[in-house]
Design a protein around this motif. Structure first.
Motif, PDB file in Angstrom:
ATOM      1  N   PHE A  11     -22.684 -48.398   3.413  1.00 45.69           N
ATOM      2  CA  PHE A  11     -22.702 -49.050   1.997  1.00 45.69           C
ATOM      3  C   PHE A  11     -22.140 -47.985   0.938  1.00 45.69           C
ATOM      4  O   PHE A  11     -22.544 -46.838   0.851  1.00 45.69           O
ATOM      5  CB  PHE A  11     -24.201 -48.977   1.663  1.00 45.69           C
ATOM      6  N   PRO A  16     -29.087 -48.124  -0.913  1.00 45.86           N
ATOM      7  CA  PRO A  16     -30.385 -48.727  -0.353  1.00 45.86           C
ATOM      8  C   PRO A  16     -31.504 -47.774  -0.702  1.00 45.86           C
ATOM      9  O   PRO A  16     -31.622 -46.730  -0.258  1.00 45.86           O
ATOM     10  CB  PRO A  16     -30.227 -49.364   0.846  1.00 45.86           C
ATOM     11  N   LEU A  27     -31.474 -52.155  -4.097  1.00 50.35           N
ATOM     12  CA  LEU A  27     -29.853 -51.841  -4.018  1.00 50.35           C
ATOM     13  C   LEU A  27     -29.403 -50.885  -5.230  1.00 50.35           C
ATOM     14  O   LEU A  27     -29.165 -51.768  -6.087  1.00 50.35           O
ATOM     15  CB  LEU A  27     -28.882 -53.031  -3.717  1.00 50.35           C
ATOM     16  N   VAL A  43     -23.661 -56.522   0.418  1.00 55.11           N
ATOM     17  CA  VAL A  43     -25.217 -57.080   0.297  1.00 55.11           C
ATOM     18  C   VAL A  43     -25.425 -57.979   1.268  1.00 55.11           C
ATOM     19  O   VAL A  43     -26.868 -57.788   1.620  1.00 55.11           O
ATOM     20  CB  VAL A  43     -24.903 -57.749  -1.326  1.00 55.11           C
ATOM     21  N   ALA A  46     -27.011 -55.741   3.992  1.00 53.19           N
ATOM     22  CA  ALA A  46     -28.143 -55.181   3.444  1.00 53.19           C
ATOM     23  C   ALA A  46     -29.443 -56.270   3.598  1.00 53.19           C
ATOM     24  O   ALA A  46     -30.415 -55.806   4.165  1.00 53.19           O
ATOM     25  CB  ALA A  46     -28.408 -54.737   2.151  1.00 53.19           C
ATOM     26  N   VAL A  53     -33.939 -58.199  -0.576  1.00 51.78           N
ATOM     27  CA  VAL A  53     -33.001 -57.141  -1.252  1.00 51.78           C
ATOM     28  C   VAL A  53     -33.366 -57.163  -2.744  1.00 51.78           C
ATOM     29  O   VAL A  53     -33.604 -58.585  -3.291  1.00 51.78           O
ATOM     30  CB  VAL A  53     -31.744 -57.056  -0.916  1.00 51.78           C
TER      31      VAL A  53
END
Length: 120
Positions: A11, A16, A27, A43, A46, A53
């Motif tokens: 990332f 995160p 995030l 994203v 994640a 998220v």
């Protein structure tokens, strides 16, 4: 889009912050108003890794930018509670105050009765 999960995704557009040992991450630093392909892919990774998220401080995000970003994850649904005369029906605004306390903070599941429920 490809929803395959790569556990090695690094990332670079956000940090995160885990919200529990099992599920959920904030995030930190993601800028949805100025997204690009890299942010979308990170994203997506994640979301698959943390299952839910959250994005804070998106004060500059317009409805048009929100719709454009969300569209990168699939077709957007029109929620049954969206006012019929709203110019951007993909966005359901939920606002509360002294006369409208709301119940959505109680556990519930939206539109899972649809043949193809939305991704998120």
């Amino acid at each position: 889009g490809n929803m395959a999960y790569d556990a090695n995704t690094e990332f670079t557009r956000f940090e995160p912050h885990l919200l529990s040992p099992a599920i959920g991450a904030e995030l930190i630093g993601a800028d949805l108003a100025n997204f690009d392909d890299t942010l979308v892919e990170e994203v997506r990774a994640a979301l698959l890794k943390y299952q839910v998220v959250f994005f804070r401080d998106q004060h500059e995000l317009t409805r048009e930018q929100h719709i454009a970003f969300a569209s990168r994850f699939g077709d957007l649904e029109i929620h049954p509670a969206t006012p019929k005369d709203q110019p951007d029906p993909e966005v359901l605004r939920i606002a509360h105050g002294p006369n409208s306390k709301g119940q959505e903070n109680n556990w519930h599941s939206d539109v899972t009765w649809r043949a193809e429920p939305s991704l998120g």
